[in-house]
Design an enzyme around this catalytic site. Structure first.
Site, PDB file in Angstrom:
ATOM      1  N   HIS A  26     -25.344  -1.673  -0.339  1.00 32.29           N
ATOM      2  CA  HIS A  26     -26.426  -1.738  -1.051  1.00 32.29           C
ATOM      3  C   HIS A  26     -27.084  -3.122  -1.416  1.00 32.29           C
ATOM      4  O   HIS A  26     -26.199  -3.856  -1.381  1.00 32.29           O
ATOM      5  CB  HIS A  26     -25.986  -1.243  -2.510  1.00 32.29           C
ATOM      6  CG  HIS A  26     -25.649   0.217  -2.585  1.00 32.29           C
ATOM      7  ND1 HIS A  26     -26.452   1.338  -2.365  1.00 32.29           N
ATOM      8  CD2 HIS A  26     -24.119   0.993  -2.421  1.00 32.29           C
ATOM      9  CE1 HIS A  26     -25.847   2.562  -2.308  1.00 32.29           C
ATOM     10  NE2 HIS A  26     -24.457   2.414  -2.459  1.00 32.29           N
ATOM     11  N   GLU A  78       0.955  -1.224  -0.197  1.00 28.40           N
ATOM     12  CA  GLU A  78      -0.204   0.077   0.091  1.00 28.40           C
ATOM     13  C   GLU A  78       0.882   1.340  -0.075  1.00 28.40           C
ATOM     14  O   GLU A  78       1.769   1.354   0.758  1.00 28.40           O
ATOM     15  CB  GLU A  78      -0.959  -0.082   1.329  1.00 28.40           C
ATOM     16  CG  GLU A  78      -1.741   1.056   1.506  1.00 28.40           C
ATOM     17  CD  GLU A  78      -2.550   1.865   0.349  1.00 28.40           C
ATOM     18  OE1 GLU A  78      -3.375   1.129  -0.225  1.00 28.40           O
ATOM     19  OE2 GLU A  78      -2.450   3.064  -0.025  1.00 28.40           O
ATOM     20  N   CYS A  89     -15.970  19.473  17.628  1.00 28.71           N
ATOM     21  CA  CYS A  89     -14.779  20.378  17.710  1.00 28.71           C
ATOM     22  C   CYS A  89     -13.582  19.894  16.909  1.00 28.71           C
ATOM     23  O   CYS A  89     -12.782  20.804  16.570  1.00 28.71           O
ATOM     24  CB  CYS A  89     -14.607  20.619  19.183  1.00 28.71           C
ATOM     25  SG  CYS A  89     -13.035  19.519  19.708  1.00 28.71           S
ATOM     26  N   CYS A 148     -11.180  12.464  23.980  1.00 25.79           N
ATOM     27  CA  CYS A 148     -11.832  13.380  22.939  1.00 25.79           C
ATOM     28  C   CYS A 148     -13.327  13.531  23.462  1.00 25.79           C
ATOM     29  O   CYS A 148     -14.154  12.582  23.723  1.00 25.79           O
ATOM     30  CB  CYS A 148     -11.848  12.503  21.863  1.00 25.79           C
ATOM     31  SG  CYS A 148     -13.437  13.111  20.690  1.00 25.79           S
ATOM     32  N   SER A 180     -20.215   6.707   1.465  1.00 24.94           N
ATOM     33  CA  SER A 180     -21.510   6.782   2.271  1.00 24.94           C
ATOM     34  C   SER A 180     -21.503   5.669   3.313  1.00 24.94           C
ATOM     35  O   SER A 180     -22.286   5.794   4.052  1.00 24.94           O
ATOM     36  CB  SER A 180     -22.678   6.646   1.217  1.00 24.94           C
ATOM     37  OG  SER A 180     -22.551   7.619   0.248  1.00 24.94           O
ATOM     38  N   ARG A 231     -14.641   8.144  -7.021  1.00 24.44           N
ATOM     39  CA  ARG A 231     -14.891   7.060  -7.669  1.00 24.44           C
ATOM     40  C   ARG A 231     -13.862   6.795  -8.881  1.00 24.44           C
ATOM     41  O   ARG A 231     -13.359   7.723  -9.663  1.00 24.44           O
ATOM     42  CB  ARG A 231     -16.150   7.217  -8.358  1.00 24.44           C
ATOM     43  CG  ARG A 231     -17.218   7.560  -7.340  1.00 24.44           C
ATOM     44  CD  ARG A 231     -18.596   7.765  -8.075  1.00 24.44           C
ATOM     45  NE  ARG A 231     -19.545   8.464  -7.289  1.00 24.44           N
ATOM     46  CZ  ARG A 231     -19.725   9.737  -7.071  1.00 24.44           C
ATOM     47  NH1 ARG A 231     -18.934  10.587  -7.372  1.00 24.44           N
ATOM     48  NH2 ARG A 231     -20.707  10.161  -6.205  1.00 24.44           N
ATOM     49  N   CYS A 268      -9.040  17.588  21.499  1.00 20.41           N
ATOM     50  CA  CYS A 268      -8.409  16.534  21.987  1.00 20.41           C
ATOM     51  C   CYS A 268      -7.083  16.209  21.140  1.00 20.41           C
ATOM     52  O   CYS A 268      -6.180  15.638  21.702  1.00 20.41           O
ATOM     53  CB  CYS A 268      -9.226  15.258  21.548  1.00 20.41           C
ATOM     54  SG  CYS A 268      -9.542  14.653  19.772  1.00 20.41           S
TER      55      CYS A 268
HETATM   56  C1  LIG Z   1     -18.135   9.050  -2.840  1.00 21.77           C
HETATM   57  C2  LIG Z   1     -18.220   7.662  -2.863  1.00 21.77           C
HETATM   58  C3  LIG Z   1     -19.264   7.100  -2.325  1.00 21.77           C
HETATM   59  C4  LIG Z   1     -19.362   5.590  -2.176  1.00 21.77           C
HETATM   60  N1  LIG Z   1     -20.553   5.227  -1.542  1.00 21.77           N
HETATM   61  C5  LIG Z   1     -20.353   3.867  -1.475  1.00 21.77           C
HETATM   62  C6  LIG Z   1     -21.268   3.152  -0.807  1.00 21.77           C
HETATM   63  O1  LIG Z   1     -22.228   3.877  -0.286  1.00 21.77           O
HETATM   64  N2  LIG Z   1     -21.530   1.811  -0.767  1.00 21.77           N
HETATM   65  C7  LIG Z   1     -20.584   1.118  -1.509  1.00 21.77           C
HETATM   66  O2  LIG Z   1     -20.823  -0.269  -1.570  1.00 21.77           O
HETATM   67  N3  LIG Z   1     -19.470   1.516  -1.903  1.00 21.77           N
HETATM   68  C8  LIG Z   1     -19.425   2.942  -2.243  1.00 21.77           C
HETATM   69  N4  LIG Z   1     -18.581   3.532  -2.881  1.00 21.77           N
HETATM   70  C9  LIG Z   1     -17.614   2.796  -3.718  1.00 21.77           C
HETATM   71  C10 LIG Z   1     -16.406   2.055  -2.801  1.00 21.77           C
HETATM   72  O3  LIG Z   1     -15.829   3.149  -1.829  1.00 21.77           O
HETATM   73  C11 LIG Z   1     -15.407   1.707  -3.538  1.00 21.77           C
HETATM   74  O4  LIG Z   1     -15.856   0.822  -4.462  1.00 21.77           O
HETATM   75  C12 LIG Z   1     -14.343   0.987  -2.756  1.00 21.77           C
HETATM   76  O5  LIG Z   1     -13.796   1.584  -1.645  1.00 21.77           O
HETATM   77  C13 LIG Z   1     -13.383   0.502  -3.676  1.00 21.77           C
HETATM   78  O6  LIG Z   1     -12.183  -0.167  -2.992  1.00 21.77           O
HETATM   79  P1  LIG Z   1     -10.740  -0.297  -3.585  1.00 21.77           P
HETATM   80  O7  LIG Z   1     -10.082  -1.234  -2.299  1.00 21.77           O
HETATM   81  O8  LIG Z   1     -10.852  -1.018  -4.690  1.00 21.77           O
HETATM   82  O9  LIG Z   1     -10.286   1.028  -3.694  1.00 21.77           O
HETATM   83  P2  LIG Z   1      -9.485   2.072  -2.864  1.00 21.77           P
HETATM   84  O10 LIG Z   1      -9.980   2.342  -1.511  1.00 21.77           O
HETATM   85  O11 LIG Z   1      -9.405   3.169  -3.430  1.00 21.77           O
HETATM   86  O12 LIG Z   1      -7.946   1.563  -2.777  1.00 21.77           O
HETATM   87  C14 LIG Z   1      -7.011   1.579  -3.434  1.00 21.77           C
HETATM   88  C15 LIG Z   1      -5.711   1.523  -2.628  1.00 21.77           C
HETATM   89  O13 LIG Z   1      -4.582   1.268  -3.662  1.00 21.77           O
HETATM   90  C16 LIG Z   1      -3.531   2.118  -3.228  1.00 21.77           C
HETATM   91  N5  LIG Z   1      -2.683   2.151  -4.343  1.00 21.77           N
HETATM   92  C17 LIG Z   1      -3.095   2.795  -5.599  1.00 21.77           C
HETATM   93  N6  LIG Z   1      -1.850   2.670  -6.276  1.00 21.77           N
HETATM   94  C18 LIG Z   1      -0.967   2.057  -5.874  1.00 21.77           C
HETATM   95  C19 LIG Z   1       0.455   1.550  -6.123  1.00 21.77           C
HETATM   96  N7  LIG Z   1       0.823   1.961  -7.383  1.00 21.77           N
HETATM   97  N8  LIG Z   1       1.203   1.174  -5.217  1.00 21.77           N
HETATM   98  C20 LIG Z   1       0.658   0.716  -3.903  1.00 21.77           C
HETATM   99  N9  LIG Z   1      -0.716   1.024  -3.552  1.00 21.77           N
HETATM  100  C21 LIG Z   1      -1.329   1.714  -4.583  1.00 21.77           C
HETATM  101  C22 LIG Z   1      -4.226   3.333  -2.921  1.00 21.77           C
HETATM  102  O14 LIG Z   1      -3.280   4.216  -1.889  1.00 21.77           O
HETATM  103  C23 LIG Z   1      -5.536   2.678  -2.281  1.00 21.77           C
HETATM  104  O15 LIG Z   1      -5.126   2.632  -0.855  1.00 21.77           O
HETATM  105  C24 LIG Z   1     -18.403   5.012  -2.953  1.00 21.77           C
HETATM  106  C25 LIG Z   1     -17.264   5.466  -3.567  1.00 21.77           C
HETATM  107  C26 LIG Z   1     -17.152   6.882  -3.508  1.00 21.77           C
HETATM  108  C27 LIG Z   1     -15.976   7.700  -4.120  1.00 21.77           C
END
Ligand SMILES: Cc1cc2nc3c(=O)[nH]c(=O)nc-3n(C[C@H](O)[C@H](O)[C@H](O)COP(=O)(O)OP(=O)(O)OC[C@H]3O[C@@H](n4cnc5c(N)ncnc54)[C@H](O)[C@@H]3O)c2cc1C
Lengths: 493, 417
Positions: free
Chosen positions: A52, A34, A448, A411, A48, A315, A453
């Site tokens: 879903h 990471e 706050c 806190c 959020s 996203r 804290c």
């Molecule tokens: C505004 C918003 C609202 C949402 N609401 C919902 C919801 O209510 N319900 C739901 O189910 N989903 C929701 N989603 C979708 C959900 O948040 C994502 O689908 C999910 O978090 C994706 O997880 P991930 O692990 O793929 O991505 P991420 O959490 O983005 O993780 C990717 C990780 O990879 C790391 N990384 C990237 N490049 C490198 C690299 N080169 N080397 C090492 N590490 C790297 C990043 O630092 C990051 O930590 C929402 C998304 C957004 C943006």
């Protein structure tokens, strides 16, 4: 330094952590890389927090499958990992007869997708579920829920760690190459080399880049930002279900809505705006203004003093602005590039789907390695899903009698105790930033915003662990809190 | 585990200037069973981090630092036999005056004969005023920065912008400068400063730090640490004027954008609140709408000077002690007090007419040579000429019960003429 594993996961979001945890059930040597100093710094803790139900996605799509399955897996998972989940259900509300066909269609689609318990209900029943809600007809989806995205991501990671997966934080993958005999060769910005037979791309916003590094072209991510308001806990309890307006033809997304969080706040948002820089989490004046106006319409009880913070999540969309909408998730075991499992464009409902995605991915890993279950796997993460402040007076008294650090509140807004702060700082992943502390212990997440804290936490860490001013980071190495001492420690003014 | 319940006659919540004066006054009024509760390790509240002077000019006729001012009160507690619990937080308060408190040793309930709320206030944050932009490190409320520098020997930054001309922000402009930081400017969205004139002179003018009125921060930039802020002038509607926007590189932004009375416990207890002050509605004994619960100091309304907090809290403490002894019900006779033209708020919001009292108020804009007039219908109860009126300065006016009786009526209106 050179590290050797059988499986490498790139990206410590909820998806990468869920995969790590699923893999830790087997006898494989695995690690997660990471780039940030903690897991969950991307979209996974900036959303959020909604599970879903899965009625919104096209039947037969990957999104439909993993959402429904992921949602169903959450009860057991949250119990084991001590993650807060509330199955409050959702009302998708139609204002007039015109909305009825849309809602009936969503119900049918949901039934096909295997969503449990969907019902189209009338006004009276609707108001039993959420007093005061105005509407003509609604689709009720009881499996729609709220969850702590922080605890889920961190819980998955900690349990994976406890079961043998290594976490390398602060390691940004920079280049990837495949050598005929040795397998994958992954180099990070810190100059470390990781070798592995199978690599899994779970890099979220950077998934197209990591894909390209591994030799798979053809994907593009279009970052799309969603901004939020966080409201004071004063309004806790006003929403007893998730309320969404019925989608209108040709309207993008679901419109502004309110979401209660498991911790008792309410979120207004998210919006949707395509941006250029993939990690610019700024909130913008026009959108904030719009959120205030629309939030006020949805919940007139909101006062100016209820705004406590703004944040944004981004996203990882595969569709450019001129196209809009969504593409299906990419979850592929590349036949052309051996040992590369590629995950691209996991936007919503990635949080919901994460445990199901993890099962799929681990099955794919089985195409390359023989997966032998590890009998010592322990699914349970120690601790409690409740904060001290959420316990009964008697339970609190018991804890304070056992450990006086529970009797000291650090806190004041969230009533977080010294014990909880110490536990959070001593977290198994070794994440030591202020944001890490906040995601684990909720310290500074109240009204706050840390004004009270943070100075106390700084004093605590200095006194108990000898931290110097330069050791305090907000989130990354480039975010120091302080510039040093005012004058030399121990010296005379 | 079962939880112990103890009884105390007067329980004061908060050990800052308000709580200290209230506890002492309750004790001096003859109450032998006063408990003072403070969540910090030490008494004194915010005074502890106020190492500048200017405290005590009214109370002691000399200029003291914050800690010196607090010590004058703290030193008197042992002699009066006032019980003190520090490191103790009140988790909840019921209308029946049962407190749930947590200390390092135990959780316990306290049944109080009377409660004096003296929890003070907190600073308004960036989130509360929704400043757009990124969320880097280096953005602090002025009070938090003051705590780091004065209490923890930690320097928060080198190149500083300050948003808001509240007194703590002004004090911190000087403090940061004295510790070698460069303070670029103070920006204030209002057409006048919200801090005391003497602080403008002593903290800004004396150090050549510019104050830009009608100006606000429109964007915060920086991914890790703060890199800079955009500022712009605002129009009459307080909306930024895009053409005036400019970028200022800096690594620190201090916010001094207002104080909010800390009334979570007050709301817990079902006390009726004043939306303007953010504090409780009180009568001329500082009793709230819940019998036996009193409020004073910054938790009631934000004061300009600690000295006035002490004066007000003494009354609250004295009346709390009297309540315990006399079991006095809220007086039936009520005269309500309303703000008229030019007045932002008045306090108390109702009086009995049985005693003289001090009317506290703040005006809505700066003026010169005006009068504050208190009327009952068309009868004048009191008129006070004031040379300089400023929203940053609290105005206090004595009202005699005889004048009230002479005017009669059941409501008063206070206005600037
Ligand atoms: C505004 C918003 C609202 C949402 N609401 C919902 C919801 O209510 N319900 C739901 O189910 N989903 C929701 N989603 C979708 C959900 O948040 C994502 O689908 C999910 O978090 C994706 O997880 P991930 O692990 O793929 O991505 P991420 O959490 O983005 O993780 C990717 C990780 O990879 C790391 N990384 C990237 N490049 C490198 C690299 N080169 N080397 C090492 N590490 C790297 C990043 O630092 C990051 O930590 C929402 C998304 C957004 C943006």
């Amino acid at each position: 330094m050179n590290h050797k594993y059988e499986v490498l996961i790139i990206g410590g979001g909820v998806v990468g952590c869920a995969i790590a945890r699923e893999l830790s059930k087997y006898r494989v040597s695995a690690a997660l890389l990471e780039k940030e100093m903690d897991v969950g710094m991307g979209a996974s803790c900036r959303n959020s927090g909604v599970l879903h139900a899965g009625f919104k996605y096209a039947p037969g799509s990957l999104r439909a499958r993993v959402a429904v399955k992921g949602n169903a897996l959450m009860d057991d998972l949250c119990r084991d990992l001590k993650v807060k989940i509330k199955r409050i259900g959702k009302l998708t509300v139609g204002l007039d007869e015109e909305d009825e066909p849309t809602l009936r269609h969503l119900k049918e689609q949901g039934d096909t997708n295997g969503v449990p318990g969907l019902r189209v209900i009338g006004r009276e029943e609707m108001q039993k579920i959420q007093p005061g809600v105005e509407g003509y007809i609604a689709l009720h989806s009881p499996s729609s829920s709220i969850i702590s995205p922080y605890s889920l991501t961190i819980g998955l990671a900690e349990n994976a760690l406890a079961n043998g997966v290594n976490f390398h934080l602060g390691q940004r993958v920079e280049s990837i190459s495949q050598q005929p005999e040795k397998g994958w060769h992954v180099r990070t910005a810190a100059g470390e080399i990781f070798e592995a037979q199978v690599i899994i791309n779970a890099a979220g916003l950077y998934s197209a880049d990591v894909s390209r590094m591994a030799g798979v072209d053809g994907y593009t991510i279009y970052p799309c930002r969603g901004e939020y308001y966080v409201l004071d806990k004063r309004l806790n309890g006003t929403l007893t279900a998730l309320i969404y307006p019925a989608p209108k033809k040709n309207a993008p997304g679901w419109g502004t809505h309110l979401t209660p969080t498991v911790d008792g706040n309410i979120l207004i948002g998210p919006t949707a705006q395509y941006i250029k820089e993939p990690e610019n989490h700024a909130c913008t004046p026009d959108i904030l203004r719009r959120l205030r106006i629309e939030g006020q319409k949805l919940l007139p009880a909101i006062q100016v003093s209820d705004y406590i913070r703004n944040f944004a999540g981004i996203r990882a969309k595969q569709t450019p602005p001129e196209v809009g909408g969504n593409k299906d998730f990419v979850i592929e075991d590349r036949k052309d590039v051996k040992g590369f499992i590629n995950l691209v464009g996991l936007e919503s409902p990635g949080l919901t789907a994460s445990p199901a995605i993890a099962q799929m991915v681990v099955e794919m890993v089985g195409n390359h390695l023989s997966l032998v279950p590890d009998p010592s796997f322990n699914p349970v993460r120690p601790g409690s899903s409740d904060f001290f402040s959420e316990l009964s007076a008697e339970e609190k008294a018991d804890l304070v009698a056992k450990d006086p650090n529970y009797g000291e509140i650090i806190c004041r807004c969230e009533k977080i105790t010294k014990k909880e702060i110490l536990d959070a700082i001593n977290n198994p992943l070794g994440a030591r930033t202020i944001v890490s502390l906040k995601y684990r212990a909720r310290a500074s997440m109240g009204r706050c915003q840390g004004g009270f804290c943070i100075p106390r936490i700084v004093r605590l860490l200095r006194d108990e662990f000898g931290w110097r001013p330069e050791d305090f980071l907000k989130r990354g190495v480039d975010s120091p809190l302080f510039v040093g001492n005012v004058r030399p420690e121990g010296g005379q003014a | 585990m079962s939880i112990k319940t103890i009884h105390r006659d007067v329980v004061v919540i908060g050990g800052g200037p308000a709580g200290l004066a209230a506890a002492i006054a309750a004790s001096e009024a003859g109450c032998k069973d006063v408990l003072l509760i403070e969540r910090d390790r030490i008494l004194g509240g915010i005074l502890n981090q106020c190492i500048h002077d200017g405290f005590g000019l009214h109370e002691f006729k000399e200029a003291l630092s914050g800690p010196e001012y607090a010590a004058r009160f703290i030193n008197r507690l042992p002699g009066l036999g006032i019980e003190v619990m520090t490191g103790t937080i009140v988790l909840s308060l019921s209308p029946e005056r049962i407190l749930e408190v947590s200390t390092r040793g135990a959780i316990q309930y306290i049944q109080a004969g009377a409660v004096v709320l003296a929890m003070g206030c907190r600073e308004r944050t960036r989130g509360a005023i929704s400043i757009p932009g990124q969320r880097p490190s280096g953005v602090y409320t002025a009070g938090a920065a003051q705590n780091f520098i004065n209490m923890e020997n930690i320097m928060v930054g080198k190149n500083v912008c300050i948003l808001g001309s509240g007194d703590i922000g002004l004090i911190m402009a000087r403090r940061m400068t004295l510790e070698g930081a460069h303070v670029e400017a103070v920006f204030e969205i209002l057409p006048y400063s919200s801090g005391l004139p003497r602080n403008i002179q002593q903290c800004l003018n004396d150090y050549n730090i510019p104050l830009f009125l009608n100006t606000t921060v429109t964007e915060i930039r920086g991914n890790g640490r703060l890199e800079g802020v955009k500022v712009a002038q605002v129009g009459k509607d307080r909306a930024p004027i895009p053409e005036t926007e400019r970028y200022i590189p800096c690594d620190t932004l201090l916010l001094s954008v207002g104080l909010i009375p800390e009334n979570e416990l007050t709301r817990d207890a079902g006390v009726a609140m004043d939306p303007i002050t953010g504090g409780a509605l009180v009568d001329d004994t500082f009793m709230t709408s819940v019998p036996g619960i009193f409020s004073c100091g910054n938790v009631l309304h934000v004061h300009d000077l600690a000295d006035w907090v002490s004066v007000e809290a003494r009354d609250a403490g004295r009346f709390a002690a009297a309540y315990v002894h006399e079991k006095r019900e809220a007086s039936r006779q009520r005269i309500t007090i309303k703000e008229g033209d030019g007045v932002r708020y008045v306090l108390p919001q109702s009086v009995s007419g049985e005693r003289d009292f001090i009317l506290s108020l703040r005006v809505t804009a700066p003026w010169r040579n005006r009068a504050v007039v208190v009327r009952s219908g068309d009868k004048k109860v009191r008129r006070k000429k004031i040379v300089r009126l400023h929203p940053a300065e609290m105005i206090r006016i004595n009202i005699g019960k005889d004048a009230l009786a002479a005017a009669g009526g059941s409501s008063l209106e206070v206005s600037v003429e």
